[in-house]
Design a protein around this motif. Structure first.
Motif, PDB file in Angstrom:
ATOM      1  N   PRO A   1       0.806  -1.182  -0.033  1.00  0.00           N
ATOM      2  CA  PRO A   1       0.034   0.206  -0.265  1.00  0.00           C
ATOM      3  C   PRO A   1       0.969   1.148  -0.088  1.00  0.00           C
ATOM      4  CG  PRO A   1      -0.672  -1.585   1.659  1.00  0.00           C
ATOM      5  CD  PRO A   1       0.655  -2.218   1.182  1.00  0.00           C
ATOM      6  N   ALA A   2       0.350   2.339  -0.693  1.00  0.00           N
ATOM      7  CA  ALA A   2       1.303   3.617  -0.824  1.00  0.00           C
ATOM      8  C   ALA A   2       1.591   4.225   0.485  1.00  0.00           C
ATOM      9  CB  ALA A   2       0.222   4.494  -1.475  1.00  0.00           C
ATOM     10  N   ARG A   3       0.870   4.029   1.653  1.00  0.00           N
ATOM     11  CA  ARG A   3       1.349   4.533   3.043  1.00  0.00           C
ATOM     12  C   ARG A   3       2.290   3.806   3.568  1.00  0.00           C
ATOM     13  NH1 ARG A   3      -0.243   1.758   7.155  1.00  0.00           N
ATOM     14  NH2 ARG A   3      -2.012   0.067   6.824  1.00  0.00           N
ATOM     15  N   VAL A   4       2.481   2.444   3.379  1.00  0.00           N
ATOM     16  CA  VAL A   4       3.292   1.655   3.981  1.00  0.00           C
ATOM     17  C   VAL A   4       4.675   1.984   2.975  1.00  0.00           C
ATOM     18  CG1 VAL A   4       4.318  -0.855   4.127  1.00  0.00           C
ATOM     19  CG2 VAL A   4       2.005   0.004   4.488  1.00  0.00           C
ATOM     20  N   ARG A   5       4.489   2.199   1.579  1.00  0.00           N
ATOM     21  CA  ARG A   5       5.681   2.375   0.654  1.00  0.00           C
ATOM     22  C   ARG A   5       6.361   3.756   0.927  1.00  0.00           C
ATOM     23  NH1 ARG A   5       7.089   0.316  -3.906  1.00  0.00           N
ATOM     24  NH2 ARG A   5       5.122  -0.793  -4.192  1.00  0.00           N
ATOM     25  N   ARG A   6       5.477   4.710   1.459  1.00  0.00           N
ATOM     26  CA  ARG A   6       6.220   6.148   1.893  1.00  0.00           C
ATOM     27  C   ARG A   6       6.737   5.798   3.130  1.00  0.00           C
ATOM     28  NH1 ARG A   6       1.015   7.981   0.080  1.00  0.00           N
ATOM     29  NH2 ARG A   6       0.126   7.818   2.115  1.00  0.00           N
ATOM     30  N   GLN A   7       6.295   4.821   3.977  1.00  0.00           N
ATOM     31  CA  GLN A   7       6.996   4.868   5.467  1.00  0.00           C
ATOM     32  C   GLN A   7       8.279   4.019   5.052  1.00  0.00           C
ATOM     33  OE1 GLN A   7       4.359   2.611   8.259  1.00  0.00           O
ATOM     34  NE2 GLN A   7       5.864   2.439   9.729  1.00  0.00           N
ATOM     35  N   VAL A   8       8.236   3.261   4.441  1.00  0.00           N
ATOM     36  CA  VAL A   8       9.539   2.432   4.141  1.00  0.00           C
ATOM     37  C   VAL A   8      10.708   3.254   3.439  1.00  0.00           C
ATOM     38  CG1 VAL A   8      10.520   0.481   2.975  1.00  0.00           C
ATOM     39  CG2 VAL A   8       8.329   0.134   4.239  1.00  0.00           C
ATOM     40  N   LEU A   9       9.938   4.117   2.708  1.00  0.00           N
ATOM     41  CA  LEU A   9      11.101   5.039   1.777  1.00  0.00           C
ATOM     42  C   LEU A   9      11.599   6.160   2.627  1.00  0.00           C
ATOM     43  CD1 LEU A   9       9.465   4.574  -1.843  1.00  0.00           C
ATOM     44  CD2 LEU A   9      11.695   3.353  -0.808  1.00  0.00           C
ATOM     45  N   ASP A  10      11.109   6.429   3.550  1.00  0.00           N
ATOM     46  CA  ASP A  10      11.578   7.423   4.303  1.00  0.00           C
ATOM     47  C   ASP A  10      13.031   6.762   5.274  1.00  0.00           C
ATOM     48  OD1 ASP A  10      11.838  10.026   5.466  1.00  0.00           O
ATOM     49  OD2 ASP A  10      10.302   9.459   7.321  1.00  0.00           O
ATOM     50  N   ALA A  11      13.842   6.433   4.380  1.00  0.00           N
ATOM     51  CA  ALA A  11      15.043   6.053   5.099  1.00  0.00           C
ATOM     52  C   ALA A  11      16.073   5.875   3.976  1.00  0.00           C
ATOM     53  CB  ALA A  11      14.914   4.656   5.802  1.00  0.00           C
ATOM     54  N   ASN A  12      17.469   5.705   4.291  1.00  0.00           N
ATOM     55  CA  ASN A  12      18.309   5.308   3.050  1.00  0.00           C
ATOM     56  C   ASN A  12      18.209   4.069   2.663  1.00  0.00           C
ATOM     57  OD1 ASN A  12      19.424   8.126   3.525  1.00  0.00           O
ATOM     58  ND2 ASN A  12      21.241   7.559   4.706  1.00  0.00           N
ATOM     59  N   CYS A  13      18.885   3.836   1.666  1.00  0.00           N
ATOM     60  CA  CYS A  13      18.847   2.388   1.158  1.00  0.00           C
ATOM     61  C   CYS A  13      19.629   1.389   2.090  1.00  0.00           C
ATOM     62  CB  CYS A  13      19.718   2.252  -0.136  1.00  0.00           C
ATOM     63  SG  CYS A  13      20.080   0.614  -0.748  1.00  0.00           S
ATOM     64  N   ALA A  14      18.656   0.193   2.567  1.00  0.00           N
ATOM     65  CA  ALA A  14      19.293  -0.395   3.736  1.00  0.00           C
ATOM     66  C   ALA A  14      20.536  -1.186   3.202  1.00  0.00           C
ATOM     67  CB  ALA A  14      18.230  -1.586   3.623  1.00  0.00           C
TER      68      ALA A  14
ATOM     69  N   PRO B   1      21.223   7.860  -0.124  1.00  0.00           N
ATOM     70  CA  PRO B   1      20.044   8.589   0.032  1.00  0.00           C
ATOM     71  C   PRO B   1      19.014   8.379  -1.043  1.00  0.00           C
ATOM     72  CG  PRO B   1      21.669  10.029  -0.871  1.00  0.00           C
ATOM     73  CD  PRO B   1      22.222   8.570  -0.804  1.00  0.00           C
ATOM     74  N   PHE B   2      17.748   8.628  -0.764  1.00  0.00           N
ATOM     75  CA  PHE B   2      16.818   8.642  -1.945  1.00  0.00           C
ATOM     76  C   PHE B   2      16.458   7.342  -2.360  1.00  0.00           C
ATOM     77  CE2 PHE B   2      19.179  12.829  -2.155  1.00  0.00           C
ATOM     78  CZ  PHE B   2      18.323  13.612  -1.332  1.00  0.00           C
ATOM     79  N   PRO B   3      16.332   6.275  -1.791  1.00  0.00           N
ATOM     80  CA  PRO B   3      16.059   5.115  -2.127  1.00  0.00           C
ATOM     81  C   PRO B   3      14.448   5.150  -3.054  1.00  0.00           C
ATOM     82  CG  PRO B   3      15.423   5.042   0.005  1.00  0.00           C
ATOM     83  CD  PRO B   3      16.193   6.563  -0.171  1.00  0.00           C
ATOM     84  N   THR B   4      14.296   4.446  -3.864  1.00  0.00           N
ATOM     85  CA  THR B   4      12.954   4.462  -4.639  1.00  0.00           C
ATOM     86  C   THR B   4      12.430   3.426  -4.704  1.00  0.00           C
ATOM     87  OG1 THR B   4      14.365   4.015  -6.736  1.00  0.00           O
ATOM     88  CG2 THR B   4      14.024   6.185  -6.320  1.00  0.00           C
ATOM     89  N   GLU B   5      12.769   2.414  -4.229  1.00  0.00           N
ATOM     90  CA  GLU B   5      12.024   0.758  -4.124  1.00  0.00           C
ATOM     91  C   GLU B   5      11.768   0.326  -2.777  1.00  0.00           C
ATOM     92  OE1 GLU B   5      13.700  -1.494  -7.423  1.00  0.00           O
ATOM     93  OE2 GLU B   5      13.875   0.219  -8.689  1.00  0.00           O
ATOM     94  N   VAL B   6      10.968  -0.281  -2.608  1.00  0.00           N
ATOM     95  CA  VAL B   6      10.926  -1.237  -1.537  1.00  0.00           C
ATOM     96  C   VAL B   6      11.018  -2.746  -1.907  1.00  0.00           C
ATOM     97  CG1 VAL B   6       9.131  -1.983   0.306  1.00  0.00           C
ATOM     98  CG2 VAL B   6       8.748   0.314  -0.819  1.00  0.00           C
ATOM     99  N   ASP B   7      11.963  -3.200  -0.954  1.00  0.00           N
ATOM    100  CA  ASP B   7      12.506  -4.632  -0.983  1.00  0.00           C
ATOM    101  C   ASP B   7      11.974  -5.401   0.035  1.00  0.00           C
ATOM    102  OD1 ASP B   7      14.302  -6.563  -2.312  1.00  0.00           O
ATOM    103  OD2 ASP B   7      15.402  -6.283  -0.402  1.00  0.00           O
TER     104      ASP B   7
ATOM    105  N   ALA C   1      15.217   0.584  -0.783  1.00  0.00           N
ATOM    106  CA  ALA C   1      16.426  -0.076  -1.621  1.00  0.00           C
ATOM    107  C   ALA C   1      16.451   1.110  -2.981  1.00  0.00           C
ATOM    108  CB  ALA C   1      16.136  -1.281  -2.019  1.00  0.00           C
ATOM    109  N   CYS C   2      17.778   1.295  -3.116  1.00  0.00           N
ATOM    110  CA  CYS C   2      18.083   2.049  -4.288  1.00  0.00           C
ATOM    111  C   CYS C   2      18.030   0.968  -5.544  1.00  0.00           C
ATOM    112  CB  CYS C   2      19.287   2.627  -4.292  1.00  0.00           C
ATOM    113  SG  CYS C   2      20.597   1.861  -4.395  1.00  0.00           S
ATOM    114  N   GLU C   3      17.537   1.532  -6.661  1.00  0.00           N
ATOM    115  CA  GLU C   3      17.290   0.799  -7.915  1.00  0.00           C
ATOM    116  C   GLU C   3      18.598  -0.391  -8.150  1.00  0.00           C
ATOM    117  OE1 GLU C   3      17.496  -0.760 -11.777  1.00  0.00           O
ATOM    118  OE2 GLU C   3      18.618   1.039 -11.296  1.00  0.00           O
ATOM    119  N   PRO C   4      19.768   0.317  -7.994  1.00  0.00           N
ATOM    120  CA  PRO C   4      20.762  -0.751  -8.466  1.00  0.00           C
ATOM    121  C   PRO C   4      21.022  -1.844  -7.417  1.00  0.00           C
ATOM    122  CG  PRO C   4      21.618   1.570  -8.743  1.00  0.00           C
ATOM    123  CD  PRO C   4      20.458   1.631  -7.904  1.00  0.00           C
TER     124      PRO C   4
END
Length: 118
Positions: free
Chosen positions: A9-22, A27-33, A52-55
């Motif tokens: 869900p979008a709200r969970v995605r926003r919550q997870v992405l409020d961090a650096n790549c694990a 900075p600025f991760p764009t994906e949820v892993d 997670a960042c895309e790479p």
């Protein structure tokens, strides 16, 4: 049909992405892993999701973090992975090592930007 384990869900995605790549710390991760991949029985619970960042996310595939690290090390690759910032640093260092002056590089970047704007 959407796989309920993979749907985030979008709200969970926003919550997870409020961090650096694990993985790389960038900075600025764009994906949820899924830390433990769904393919290996991992859940869609918040405790199994990481920014997670895309790479990093593309390279991790269906590995657990421990499996991914072991694979990288067996390939002679560094841990943690360089992520976007590391790739940018490597590219800049290669340019600097090639003997290109910073002013020439700035001039080339400006010309490239002008070309794309037209």
């Amino acid at each position: 049909m959407t796989d309920p384990l993979r749907y985030i869900p979008a709200r969970v995605r926003r919550q997870v992405l409020d961090a650096n790549c694990a993985y790389c710390g960038g900075p600025f991760p764009t994906e949820v892993d899924h830390v433990i991949p769904v393919a290996q029985g991992g859940s869609g619970d918040l405790s199994n999701l990481a920014a997670a960042c895309e790479p990093c996310n593309r390279e991790k595939l269906d590995f657990t973090p421990a499996e991914w690290r072991a694979w990288r090390e067996s390939e002679g690759l560094p841990w943690p992975p360089p992520g976007r910032i590391g790739y940018i640093r490597e590219a800049v260092q290669q340019v600097l090592d090639s003997g290109v002056s910073p002013s020439d590089l700035a001039e080339a970047a400006a010309a490239y930007a002008r070309r794309d704007a037209s």
